[in-house]
Write a protein that holds these residues in place. Sequence first.
Motif, PDB file in Angstrom:
ATOM      1  N   LEU A 116     -13.061  -1.796  -8.034  1.00 14.90           N
ATOM      2  CA  LEU A 116     -12.631  -2.973  -8.795  1.00 14.90           C
ATOM      3  C   LEU A 116     -11.345  -2.768  -9.599  1.00 14.90           C
ATOM      4  CD1 LEU A 116     -16.058  -4.451  -9.935  1.00 14.90           C
ATOM      5  CD2 LEU A 116     -14.519  -5.313  -8.161  1.00 14.90           C
ATOM      6  N   PRO A 117     -11.211  -1.684 -10.352  1.00 13.71           N
ATOM      7  CA  PRO A 117      -9.968  -1.535 -11.132  1.00 13.71           C
ATOM      8  C   PRO A 117      -8.716  -1.355 -10.265  1.00 13.71           C
ATOM      9  CG  PRO A 117     -11.667  -0.026 -11.923  1.00 13.71           C
ATOM     10  CD  PRO A 117     -12.170  -0.642 -10.659  1.00 13.71           C
ATOM     11  N   ALA A 118      -8.879  -0.981  -9.009  1.00 17.39           N
ATOM     12  CA  ALA A 118      -7.727  -0.723  -8.147  1.00 17.39           C
ATOM     13  C   ALA A 118      -7.207  -1.978  -7.437  1.00 17.39           C
ATOM     14  CB  ALA A 118      -8.101   0.329  -7.102  1.00 17.39           C
ATOM     15  N   ILE A 119      -7.911  -3.086  -7.509  1.00 15.85           N
ATOM     16  CA  ILE A 119      -7.545  -4.280  -6.736  1.00 15.85           C
ATOM     17  C   ILE A 119      -6.137  -4.803  -7.055  1.00 15.85           C
ATOM     18  CG2 ILE A 119      -8.114  -6.717  -6.328  1.00 15.85           C
ATOM     19  CD1 ILE A 119     -11.080  -5.862  -6.445  1.00 15.85           C
ATOM     20  N   PRO A 120      -5.778  -5.035  -8.317  1.00 16.38           N
ATOM     21  CA  PRO A 120      -4.423  -5.571  -8.576  1.00 16.38           C
ATOM     22  C   PRO A 120      -3.316  -4.615  -8.113  1.00 16.38           C
ATOM     23  CG  PRO A 120      -5.793  -5.746 -10.541  1.00 16.38           C
ATOM     24  CD  PRO A 120      -6.558  -4.936  -9.544  1.00 16.38           C
ATOM     25  N   PHE A 121      -3.507  -3.348  -8.373  1.00 18.90           N
ATOM     26  CA  PHE A 121      -2.515  -2.360  -7.949  1.00 18.90           C
ATOM     27  C   PHE A 121      -2.374  -2.350  -6.433  1.00 18.90           C
ATOM     28  CE2 PHE A 121      -1.530   1.945  -6.513  1.00 18.90           C
ATOM     29  CZ  PHE A 121      -0.275   2.090  -7.075  1.00 18.90           C
ATOM     30  N   THR A 122      -3.495  -2.384  -5.736  1.00 21.80           N
ATOM     31  CA  THR A 122      -3.469  -2.367  -4.278  1.00 21.80           C
ATOM     32  C   THR A 122      -2.731  -3.588  -3.728  1.00 21.80           C
ATOM     33  OG1 THR A 122      -5.573  -1.191  -4.268  1.00 21.80           O
ATOM     34  CG2 THR A 122      -4.919  -2.213  -2.210  1.00 21.80           C
ATOM     35  N   PHE A 123      -2.949  -4.754  -4.323  1.00 20.16           N
ATOM     36  CA  PHE A 123      -2.257  -5.963  -3.886  1.00 20.16           C
ATOM     37  C   PHE A 123      -0.744  -5.786  -3.982  1.00 20.16           C
ATOM     38  CE2 PHE A 123      -0.044  -9.892  -4.950  1.00 20.16           C
ATOM     39  CZ  PHE A 123      -0.356 -10.674  -3.853  1.00 20.16           C
ATOM     40  N   LEU A 124      -0.270  -5.323  -5.124  1.00 15.13           N
ATOM     41  CA  LEU A 124       1.173  -5.194  -5.334  1.00 15.13           C
ATOM     42  C   LEU A 124       1.804  -4.138  -4.429  1.00 15.13           C
ATOM     43  CD1 LEU A 124       1.253  -5.560  -9.218  1.00 15.13           C
ATOM     44  CD2 LEU A 124       1.942  -7.254  -7.502  1.00 15.13           C
ATOM     45  N   VAL A 125       1.115  -3.012  -4.263  1.00 13.39           N
ATOM     46  CA  VAL A 125       1.665  -1.953  -3.417  1.00 13.39           C
ATOM     47  C   VAL A 125       1.678  -2.396  -1.954  1.00 13.39           C
ATOM     48  CG1 VAL A 125       1.305   0.417  -2.597  1.00 13.39           C
ATOM     49  CG2 VAL A 125       1.063  -0.107  -5.015  1.00 13.39           C
ATOM     50  N   ALA A 126       0.603  -3.015  -1.493  1.00 14.04           N
ATOM     51  CA  ALA A 126       0.555  -3.482  -0.103  1.00 14.04           C
ATOM     52  C   ALA A 126       1.615  -4.561   0.131  1.00 14.04           C
ATOM     53  CB  ALA A 126      -0.830  -4.018   0.232  1.00 14.04           C
ATOM     54  N   ARG A 127       1.785  -5.433  -0.811  1.00 10.79           N
ATOM     55  CA  ARG A 127       2.806  -6.490  -0.690  1.00 10.79           C
ATOM     56  C   ARG A 127       4.193  -5.869  -0.555  1.00 10.79           C
ATOM     57  NH1 ARG A 127       4.109 -11.909  -2.361  1.00 10.79           N
ATOM     58  NH2 ARG A 127       6.127 -11.946  -3.385  1.00 10.79           N
ATOM     59  N   ARG A 128       4.465  -4.889  -1.370  1.00  9.93           N
ATOM     60  CA  ARG A 128       5.776  -4.235  -1.333  1.00  9.93           C
ATOM     61  C   ARG A 128       5.982  -3.522   0.000  1.00  9.93           C
ATOM     62  NH1 ARG A 128       9.625  -3.745  -4.953  1.00  9.93           N
ATOM     63  NH2 ARG A 128      11.100  -2.064  -4.706  1.00  9.93           N
ATOM     64  N   MET A 129       4.936  -2.900   0.525  1.00 10.08           N
ATOM     65  CA  MET A 129       5.036  -2.161   1.780  1.00 10.08           C
ATOM     66  C   MET A 129       5.192  -3.098   2.978  1.00 10.08           C
ATOM     67  SD  MET A 129       4.956   0.373   3.747  1.00 10.08           S
ATOM     68  CE  MET A 129       4.913   0.119   5.484  1.00 10.08           C
ATOM     69  N   LEU A 130       4.402  -4.160   3.000  1.00  7.95           N
ATOM     70  CA  LEU A 130       4.360  -5.025   4.170  1.00  7.95           C
ATOM     71  C   LEU A 130       5.439  -6.108   4.171  1.00  7.95           C
ATOM     72  CD1 LEU A 130       0.503  -5.348   4.546  1.00  7.95           C
ATOM     73  CD2 LEU A 130       2.062  -3.857   5.805  1.00  7.95           C
ATOM     74  N   LEU A 131       6.031  -6.361   3.029  1.00  7.68           N
ATOM     75  CA  LEU A 131       7.114  -7.338   2.938  1.00  7.68           C
ATOM     76  C   LEU A 131       8.347  -6.664   2.340  1.00  7.68           C
ATOM     77  CD1 LEU A 131       5.231 -10.477   1.561  1.00  7.68           C
ATOM     78  CD2 LEU A 131       5.997 -10.056   3.903  1.00  7.68           C
ATOM     79  N   PRO A 132       8.972  -5.747   3.067  1.00  6.42           N
ATOM     80  CA  PRO A 132      10.137  -5.064   2.508  1.00  6.42           C
ATOM     81  C   PRO A 132      11.207  -6.059   2.086  1.00  6.42           C
ATOM     82  CG  PRO A 132       9.579  -4.192   4.684  1.00  6.42           C
ATOM     83  CD  PRO A 132       8.714  -5.392   4.429  1.00  6.42           C
ATOM     84  N   GLY A 133      11.769  -5.822   0.908  1.00 10.20           N
ATOM     85  CA  GLY A 133      12.806  -6.699   0.395  1.00 10.20           C
ATOM     86  C   GLY A 133      12.266  -7.902  -0.343  1.00 10.20           C
ATOM     87  N   ARG A 134      11.014  -8.282  -0.049  1.00 11.22           N
ATOM     88  CA  ARG A 134      10.409  -9.423  -0.731  1.00 11.22           C
ATOM     89  C   ARG A 134       9.289  -8.991  -1.649  1.00 11.22           C
ATOM     90  NH1 ARG A 134       8.833 -13.480   3.717  1.00 11.22           N
ATOM     91  NH2 ARG A 134       9.286 -11.856   5.193  1.00 11.22           N
ATOM     92  N   GLY A 135       8.797  -7.776  -1.493  1.00 11.90           N
ATOM     93  CA  GLY A 135       7.679  -7.317  -2.309  1.00 11.90           C
ATOM     94  C   GLY A 135       8.064  -7.013  -3.739  1.00 11.90           C
ATOM     95  N   SER A 136       9.345  -7.062  -4.042  1.00 10.88           N
ATOM     96  CA  SER A 136       9.788  -6.739  -5.388  1.00 10.88           C
ATOM     97  C   SER A 136       9.625  -7.901  -6.350  1.00 10.88           C
ATOM     98  CB  SER A 136      11.255  -6.308  -5.339  1.00 10.88           C
ATOM     99  OG  SER A 136      12.033  -7.370  -4.843  1.00 10.88           O
ATOM    100  N   GLY A 137       9.089  -9.011  -5.861  1.00 11.32           N
ATOM    101  CA  GLY A 137       8.863 -10.152  -6.729  1.00 11.32           C
ATOM    102  C   GLY A 137       9.907 -11.236  -6.547  1.00 11.32           C
TER     103      GLY A 137
END
Length: 149
Positions: A116-137
């Motif tokens: 449970l505590p890892a869910i938000p972190f995992t979302f952001l890291v996966a987003r950054r990895m899978l959407l290069p250039g767009r995962g930075s927000g």
Amino acid sequence: MPLHVRRLPRALPEGGQIVRFVIVGGFNTAVFSACYLPLHRALPYFAAYTVGFLAGMTCSFFLNTYFTYRTRPTWRKFLLFPLTQVTNYAAQSVGLVVLVTWCGVNSKVAPLAAALPAIPFTFLVARRMLLPGRGSGHAPPPPRPRDPA
């Protein structure tokens, strides 16, 4: 008096991605449990946890690329995706051992509590990895207009 809707800052991800991520997470939890619980009977809990984690991570990669972030999976992303999970795995592993060994939590349910505590972190890291250039927000570029043919 008109109702004004306040826009979220661009740094926050699209709401649909979060909802899809949670759906994928639920499915991954089912995949993990389908592996972990039967293996838990035959293997030590940590070995069963590791196999279940690897199965869930593989499932997570494909579901998150296709469904959550709507991008194409590539061999490069597939090979790099586990690197994004190393910190997640370490945090969950420490949580699992602490919950089972020090807190006496049942080893069949402890992995869920440790995740449970890892869910938000995992979302952001996966987003950054899978959407290069767009995962930075940053917002994705607008769609290009079609040429009338």
